[in-house]
Motif scaffolding. Structure first.
Motif, PDB file in Angstrom:
ATOM      1  N   LEU A  54       2.224   1.620  -3.470  1.00  0.00           N
ATOM      2  CA  LEU A  54       1.147   2.066  -4.362  1.00  0.00           C
ATOM      3  C   LEU A  54       0.921   3.567  -4.242  1.00  0.00           C
ATOM      4  O   LEU A  54       0.764   4.266  -5.244  1.00  0.00           O
ATOM      5  CB  LEU A  54      -0.156   1.327  -4.053  1.00  0.00           C
ATOM      6  N   HIS A  90      -0.370  -3.400  -8.416  1.00  0.00           N
ATOM      7  CA  HIS A  90      -1.808  -3.694  -8.437  1.00  0.00           C
ATOM      8  C   HIS A  90      -2.076  -5.132  -8.854  1.00  0.00           C
ATOM      9  O   HIS A  90      -2.958  -5.790  -8.307  1.00  0.00           O
ATOM     10  CB  HIS A  90      -2.538  -2.765  -9.411  1.00  0.00           C
ATOM     11  N   ALA A 126       1.625   6.375  -7.274  1.00  0.00           N
ATOM     12  CA  ALA A 126       0.342   6.758  -7.871  1.00  0.00           C
ATOM     13  C   ALA A 126       0.488   7.969  -8.792  1.00  0.00           C
ATOM     14  O   ALA A 126       1.342   8.834  -8.581  1.00  0.00           O
ATOM     15  CB  ALA A 126      -0.675   7.059  -6.774  1.00  0.00           C
ATOM     16  N   HIS A 147       3.677   0.783 -10.810  1.00  0.00           N
ATOM     17  CA  HIS A 147       2.414   0.932 -10.076  1.00  0.00           C
ATOM     18  C   HIS A 147       1.419  -0.148 -10.500  1.00  0.00           C
ATOM     19  O   HIS A 147       0.784  -0.791  -9.650  1.00  0.00           O
ATOM     20  CB  HIS A 147       1.840   2.331 -10.327  1.00  0.00           C
ATOM     21  N   LEU A 148       1.306  -0.362 -11.799  1.00  0.00           N
ATOM     22  CA  LEU A 148       0.393  -1.384 -12.313  1.00  0.00           C
ATOM     23  C   LEU A 148       0.833  -2.784 -11.873  1.00  0.00           C
ATOM     24  O   LEU A 148      -0.005  -3.621 -11.511  1.00  0.00           O
ATOM     25  CB  LEU A 148       0.325  -1.300 -13.832  1.00  0.00           C
ATOM     26  N   GLU A 202       0.830  -1.211   0.000  1.00  0.00           N
ATOM     27  CA  GLU A 202       0.000   0.000   0.000  1.00  0.00           C
ATOM     28  C   GLU A 202       0.865   1.261   0.000  1.00  0.00           C
ATOM     29  O   GLU A 202       0.538   2.241  -0.673  1.00  0.00           O
ATOM     30  CB  GLU A 202      -0.953   0.004   1.197  1.00  0.00           C
TER      31      GLU A 202
END
Length: 171
Positions: free
Chosen positions: A83, A169, A87, A165-166, A80
């Protein structure tokens, strides 16, 4: 995260003259970044885009470990944080500059091999430009394929950051 191999029998903890100091913290951050990207299967591992993503993620992982305690089990708890740092719209490059300056200033005996490798990655991300789709081009224009749209030269970190970032995820 500063896990350099520096054990000395005399208890000083520093390397002896000529002794190899292994940059374990950087290598560990790079390994985690590589695993995240490989799991996401977004780019071929031999591409410059992949390297940009790996280096951007490794810098994020390395520099976000403010308590020097990144370990295998804590990786999941850090997702987190990574992320939020990667972002869209976050001043990631400013954060990297600040953290690098802080770590460099705090390294009394010189930057050490971990920080040297992080600095090399940061310089590559800033100085290398990759040809990429122009994401800021005219919206609504019909583009048949990814090779048909307008392209621009952009710093590698601008491609690597969203890729990293992706990958987080998708993990």
């Amino acid at each position: 995260m500063r896990h350099e191999s520096r054990g000395n029998p005399d208890g000083t903890g520093g390397p002896r003259d000529g002794e190899l100091v292994v940059p374990m913290a950087w290598l560990y951050a790079e390994y985690i970044a590589d695993e995240l990207l490989r799991t996401g299967d977004l780019m071929p591992p031999t591409s410059f885009e992949y390297r940009a993503g790996r280096d951007a993620l490794a810098l994020t992982i390395f520099l976000s470990d403010t308590k020097n305690e990144l370990s295998g089990i804590r990786v999941v708890s850090q997702l987190e944080t990574w992320l939020s740092l990667t972002a869209y719209g976050q001043p990631w490059q400013d954060w990297v500059r600040e953290r690098m300056a802080l770590l460099t200033a705090g390294a009394a005996a010189g930057p050490g091999p971990d920080l040297d490798l992080a600095d090399q990655a940061w310089r590559w991300l800033q100085e290398t430009e990759l040809l990429a789709p122009d994401l800021d081009s005219v919206p609504g224009r019909a583009v048949q394929g990814e090779d048909d749209g307008p392209k621009v030269w952009t710093p590698a970190w601008r491609l690597g950051l969203p890729l990293g970032h992706l990958a987080i995820h998708l993990f």
